[in-house]
Design a protein around this motif. Sequence first.
Motif, short mmCIF file in Angstrom:
data_model
loop_
_atom_site.label_atom_id
_atom_site.label_comp_id
_atom_site.label_asym_id
_atom_site.label_seq_id
_atom_site.Cartn_x
_atom_site.Cartn_y
_atom_site.Cartn_z
N ILE A 85 85.56 49.09 65.80
CA ILE A 85 84.37 49.85 65.38
C ILE A 85 83.26 48.89 64.99
O ILE A 85 82.10 49.08 65.35
CB ILE A 85 84.70 50.81 64.22
CG1 ILE A 85 85.72 51.86 64.65
CG2 ILE A 85 83.43 51.46 63.67
CD1 ILE A 85 85.27 52.79 65.74
N ASP A 86 83.61 47.84 64.25
CA ASP A 86 82.61 46.84 63.85
C ASP A 86 81.95 46.20 65.07
O ASP A 86 80.73 46.01 65.10
CB ASP A 86 83.24 45.75 62.97
CG ASP A 86 83.59 46.24 61.58
OD1 ASP A 86 83.12 47.32 61.17
OD2 ASP A 86 84.36 45.54 60.89
N ARG A 87 82.76 45.87 66.09
CA ARG A 87 82.21 45.25 67.31
C ARG A 87 81.29 46.23 68.06
O ARG A 87 80.21 45.86 68.52
CB ARG A 87 83.33 44.79 68.24
CG ARG A 87 83.96 43.47 67.84
CD ARG A 87 84.88 42.92 68.92
NE ARG A 87 85.88 43.85 69.40
CZ ARG A 87 87.06 44.07 68.83
NH1 ARG A 87 87.39 43.42 67.73
NH2 ARG A 87 87.92 44.94 69.34
N ASP B 68 73.80 48.08 67.85
CA ASP B 68 72.64 47.87 66.96
C ASP B 68 71.79 46.72 67.48
O ASP B 68 71.72 45.66 66.88
CB ASP B 68 73.14 47.62 65.54
CG ASP B 68 72.02 47.49 64.53
OD1 ASP B 68 70.88 47.92 64.84
OD2 ASP B 68 72.28 46.96 63.44
N THR B 69 71.12 46.96 68.60
CA THR B 69 70.39 45.88 69.26
C THR B 69 69.20 45.36 68.45
O THR B 69 68.85 44.20 68.58
CB THR B 69 69.90 46.32 70.66
OG1 THR B 69 69.10 47.49 70.53
CG2 THR B 69 71.09 46.59 71.58
N ASN B 70 68.60 46.22 67.63
CA ASN B 70 67.46 45.76 66.83
C ASN B 70 67.88 45.24 65.46
O ASN B 70 67.06 44.88 64.64
CB ASN B 70 66.39 46.85 66.69
CG ASN B 70 66.90 48.08 65.97
OD1 ASN B 70 68.05 48.14 65.52
ND2 ASN B 70 66.04 49.08 65.85
N LYS B 71 69.19 45.21 65.21
CA LYS B 71 69.79 44.63 64.00
C LYS B 71 69.23 45.23 62.71
O LYS B 71 69.04 44.54 61.72
CB LYS B 71 69.61 43.10 63.98
CG LYS B 71 70.12 42.41 65.22
CD LYS B 71 71.59 42.67 65.44
CE LYS B 71 72.08 41.98 66.71
NZ LYS B 71 73.14 42.70 67.36
N ASP C 182 70.31 53.97 66.35
CA ASP C 182 69.37 55.05 66.61
C ASP C 182 69.75 55.77 67.91
O ASP C 182 70.72 55.40 68.58
CB ASP C 182 67.92 54.56 66.64
CG ASP C 182 67.63 53.54 67.73
OD1 ASP C 182 68.32 53.54 68.78
OD2 ASP C 182 66.70 52.74 67.55
N PHE C 183 69.01 56.81 68.25
CA PHE C 183 69.36 57.62 69.41
C PHE C 183 69.34 56.79 70.70
O PHE C 183 70.22 56.93 71.54
CB PHE C 183 68.44 58.84 69.52
CG PHE C 183 68.87 59.79 70.60
CD1 PHE C 183 69.99 60.59 70.43
CD2 PHE C 183 68.18 59.88 71.79
CE1 PHE C 183 70.41 61.46 71.43
CE2 PHE C 183 68.58 60.75 72.79
CZ PHE C 183 69.70 61.54 72.61
N ARG C 184 68.37 55.93 70.84
CA ARG C 184 68.28 55.09 72.05
C ARG C 184 69.52 54.21 72.19
O ARG C 184 70.09 54.08 73.27
CB ARG C 184 67.02 54.21 72.00
CG ARG C 184 66.87 53.29 73.20
CD ARG C 184 65.62 52.47 73.08
NE ARG C 184 64.48 53.36 73.12
CZ ARG C 184 63.51 53.29 74.02
NH1 ARG C 184 63.53 52.36 74.92
NH2 ARG C 184 62.52 54.15 74.00
N GLU C 185 69.96 53.63 71.09
CA GLU C 185 71.14 52.77 71.12
C GLU C 185 72.40 53.61 71.41
O GLU C 185 73.29 53.16 72.14
CB GLU C 185 71.27 52.03 69.78
CG GLU C 185 70.15 51.01 69.58
CD GLU C 185 69.98 50.53 68.16
OE1 GLU C 185 69.50 49.39 67.99
OE2 GLU C 185 70.31 51.28 67.21
#
Length: 93
Positions: free
Chosen positions: A54-56, A62-65, A70-73
């Motif tokens: 789950i962490d990975r 979470d590309t924007n860290k 978010d919905f896009r991710e």
Amino acid sequence: MSDIQQAMALLITAFDKYSGKEGDNHTLSKAELKELLANEFGELLGKSNDKAAIDRIFKDLDTNKDNSVDFREFVTLVSCLTQMCHEYFIGKK
């Protein structure tokens, strides 16, 4: 509604069902993502109770860290899984 429009509506509904239980209504926390993965994807992802997995997944999504998904991710995850399933079933033909 067309099949694709229904699929889009279902994705939005599923995301909204889990987002905002903790904090922002427009994002998933790690706990919310874990619940969504377990309830909505079940065994498709394998060990949905594996904390390291789950962490990975969370870190990769979470590309924007910003420490949320978010919905896009989220849609990126669904799109990748859909492509993998499609390739798997094409190989079965």
